[in-house]
Motif scaffolding. Sequence first.
Motif, PDB file in Angstrom:
ATOM      1  N   CYS A 119      41.435  -7.620  16.019  1.00  0.00           N
ATOM      2  CA  CYS A 119      42.704  -7.048  16.446  1.00  0.00           C
ATOM      3  C   CYS A 119      43.342  -7.948  17.519  1.00  0.00           C
ATOM      4  O   CYS A 119      42.639  -8.572  18.325  1.00  0.00           O
ATOM      5  CB  CYS A 119      42.446  -5.652  17.019  1.00  0.00           C
ATOM      6  SG  CYS A 119      43.949  -4.770  17.454  1.00  0.00           S
ATOM      7  N   HIS A 155      45.010  -6.813  19.936  1.00  0.00           N
ATOM      8  CA  HIS A 155      45.021  -6.048  21.183  1.00  0.00           C
ATOM      9  C   HIS A 155      43.734  -6.241  21.979  1.00  0.00           C
ATOM     10  O   HIS A 155      43.772  -6.551  23.169  1.00  0.00           O
ATOM     11  CB  HIS A 155      45.248  -4.558  20.855  1.00  0.00           C
ATOM     12  CG  HIS A 155      45.242  -3.668  22.048  1.00  0.00           C
ATOM     13  ND1 HIS A 155      44.588  -2.463  22.061  1.00  0.00           N
ATOM     14  CD2 HIS A 155      45.807  -3.802  23.281  1.00  0.00           C
ATOM     15  CE1 HIS A 155      44.746  -1.899  23.250  1.00  0.00           C
ATOM     16  NE2 HIS A 155      45.500  -2.693  24.007  1.00  0.00           N
ATOM     17  N   ARG A 156      42.616  -6.056  21.332  1.00  0.00           N
ATOM     18  CA  ARG A 156      41.313  -6.219  21.973  1.00  0.00           C
ATOM     19  C   ARG A 156      40.349  -6.793  20.938  1.00  0.00           C
ATOM     20  O   ARG A 156      40.616  -6.724  19.732  1.00  0.00           O
ATOM     21  CB  ARG A 156      40.759  -4.860  22.452  1.00  0.00           C
ATOM     22  CG  ARG A 156      41.504  -4.254  23.632  1.00  0.00           C
ATOM     23  CD  ARG A 156      41.283  -5.044  24.923  1.00  0.00           C
ATOM     24  NE  ARG A 156      41.997  -4.459  26.054  1.00  0.00           N
ATOM     25  CZ  ARG A 156      43.248  -4.741  26.400  1.00  0.00           C
ATOM     26  NH1 ARG A 156      43.950  -5.612  25.670  1.00  0.00           N
ATOM     27  NH2 ARG A 156      43.801  -4.172  27.454  1.00  0.00           N
ATOM     28  N   CYS A 210      43.950  -0.396  12.957  1.00  0.00           N
ATOM     29  CA  CYS A 210      42.784  -0.676  13.802  1.00  0.00           C
ATOM     30  C   CYS A 210      42.105   0.630  14.194  1.00  0.00           C
ATOM     31  O   CYS A 210      42.763   1.628  14.541  1.00  0.00           O
ATOM     32  CB  CYS A 210      43.221  -1.451  15.045  1.00  0.00           C
ATOM     33  SG  CYS A 210      41.839  -1.828  16.137  1.00  0.00           S
ATOM     34  N   TYR A 262      40.369   1.248  16.812  1.00  0.00           N
ATOM     35  CA  TYR A 262      40.172   1.459  18.255  1.00  0.00           C
ATOM     36  C   TYR A 262      41.368   2.215  18.852  1.00  0.00           C
ATOM     37  O   TYR A 262      41.241   3.357  19.284  1.00  0.00           O
ATOM     38  CB  TYR A 262      39.970   0.087  18.923  1.00  0.00           C
ATOM     39  CG  TYR A 262      39.394   0.098  20.309  1.00  0.00           C
ATOM     40  CD1 TYR A 262      39.227   1.276  21.038  1.00  0.00           C
ATOM     41  CD2 TYR A 262      38.995  -1.102  20.915  1.00  0.00           C
ATOM     42  CE1 TYR A 262      38.701   1.261  22.312  1.00  0.00           C
ATOM     43  CE2 TYR A 262      38.463  -1.126  22.190  1.00  0.00           C
ATOM     44  CZ  TYR A 262      38.320   0.066  22.892  1.00  0.00           C
ATOM     45  OH  TYR A 262      37.792   0.047  24.160  1.00  0.00           O
ATOM     46  N   HIS A 263      42.570   1.605  18.841  1.00  0.00           N
ATOM     47  CA  HIS A 263      43.747   2.283  19.407  1.00  0.00           C
ATOM     48  C   HIS A 263      44.825   2.541  18.364  1.00  0.00           C
ATOM     49  O   HIS A 263      45.915   2.992  18.703  1.00  0.00           O
ATOM     50  CB  HIS A 263      44.356   1.469  20.554  1.00  0.00           C
ATOM     51  CG  HIS A 263      43.392   1.080  21.622  1.00  0.00           C
ATOM     52  ND1 HIS A 263      42.715  -0.132  21.616  1.00  0.00           N
ATOM     53  CD2 HIS A 263      42.943   1.754  22.721  1.00  0.00           C
ATOM     54  CE1 HIS A 263      41.924  -0.216  22.660  1.00  0.00           C
ATOM     55  NE2 HIS A 263      42.030   0.922  23.357  1.00  0.00           N
ATOM     56  N   GLY A 264      44.536   2.215  17.105  1.00  0.00           N
ATOM     57  CA  GLY A 264      45.453   2.582  16.029  1.00  0.00           C
ATOM     58  C   GLY A 264      46.611   1.626  15.783  1.00  0.00           C
ATOM     59  O   GLY A 264      47.561   1.983  15.081  1.00  0.00           O
ATOM     60  N   CYS A 265      46.575   0.419  16.306  1.00  0.00           N
ATOM     61  CA  CYS A 265      47.637  -0.547  15.987  1.00  0.00           C
ATOM     62  C   CYS A 265      47.606  -0.847  14.488  1.00  0.00           C
ATOM     63  O   CYS A 265      46.525  -0.931  13.891  1.00  0.00           O
ATOM     64  CB  CYS A 265      47.455  -1.834  16.772  1.00  0.00           C
ATOM     65  SG  CYS A 265      47.615  -1.579  18.544  1.00  0.00           S
TER      66      CYS A 265
HETATM   67  S1  FES Z   1      41.703  -2.934  19.762  1.00  0.00           S
HETATM   68 FE1  FES Z   1      42.895  -2.666  18.042  1.00  0.00          FE
HETATM   69  S2  FES Z   1      44.404  -1.322  18.633  1.00  0.00           S
HETATM   70 FE2  FES Z   1      43.291  -1.693  20.427  1.00  0.00          FE
END
Ligand code: FES
Length: 349
Positions: free
Chosen positions: A58, A60-61, A77, A79-82
């Motif tokens: 991802c 994001h992270r 994703c 983890y946070h849904g991106c």
């Molecule tokens: S790690 Fe993928 S949306 Fe945060």
Amino acid sequence: MNDTARNHILVDYPRDCWYVVATAAEVGYGFTARRVLDTSVVLFRLSDGAIAALEDRCAHRPYPLSAGHREDDFIVCGYHGCTYDATGRWVSVRSQDNPPSSARVRAFPVVERGPFVWIWAGTPGGERLRPPPATPWLHGDGWTSVGERREVAASLQVLHEHYLDLSNVVAMHPEMVPPGIEALPPLEDVEVSEVSVSYRRELPEAPLAPWEAEVTGLDDATVSASFGRTETGTFVTPGLHKQTYSIIGATGPALELVRTHGFTPRSSGVTHVFLQISWRGASVSPDIGKQLIEVFHAMADRDIAVLETVQRCLDEDPMPRRYVNVKADRAAVRARRILTAMVEDERGV
Ligand code: FES
């Protein structure tokens, strides 16, 4: 490049090359996660049948997209849904109205051709300069294929060199050698271009080995005759090795076999091997695939044991060492030079 460099085994591999990332059968609606060229990739098949290949991280992270889920042709994703589209563009994020501008993950060009899915993970845009290698024997024209994927703890170069010198067959796989042949003849033709190497040799006439008699499908009267054989091996690209083996009787080829290896570095010391066995022949039973894959799977088991031992010996060598070549190594040495030149070229050496 000095001779020591030429004689030492590479600890790297060319990146600017098409490599097999998966078989076509492995890629479906769900995610196929694979590590290739020290890069994590996630593959999935879109609603129109095309294949998407994204970096499996991802933006994001550091979290794998393959741990998320699909919504139509989008990947969400876990983890946070991106959410990303199939080109890698970050199209939505739950915590704000719009994702950061130009945020994306890398999308890799892929080409599906017969049983193989090829990926370009090298310099972006470089894929437009050269297509994946043509492999017509893997899809059509009377050929039938079976295959399997293995992972070998040895480098790309160790694998290419092994399969460009089949003089090891007599020692390692004696059951594969026709009766009465105690050593393979020397390589007759070694053809070299800037980017490929191939060799050819002919074996003296001999009766069929048991595995040959089984897979050719010849009747008992014919099977006791003597047959000629031609064998070729080609380093097509760093990602592809092709070996042919034809058994030739009085009326022409009784069996044409092609052993194809898609070699794809996972890392410097680990290589994915996509093996395909293809065949055609007038008397061959259409269901010999099971026998052939058993024969060549057993060969691969022994090859892998030796190749991983070679890699261990290399890794234990504290200093580069010069190994002595013999005539049978001609093709392998040329392939090593090509691989070394490609790596040096990419590094700008
Ligand atoms: S790690 Fe993928 S949306 Fe945060």
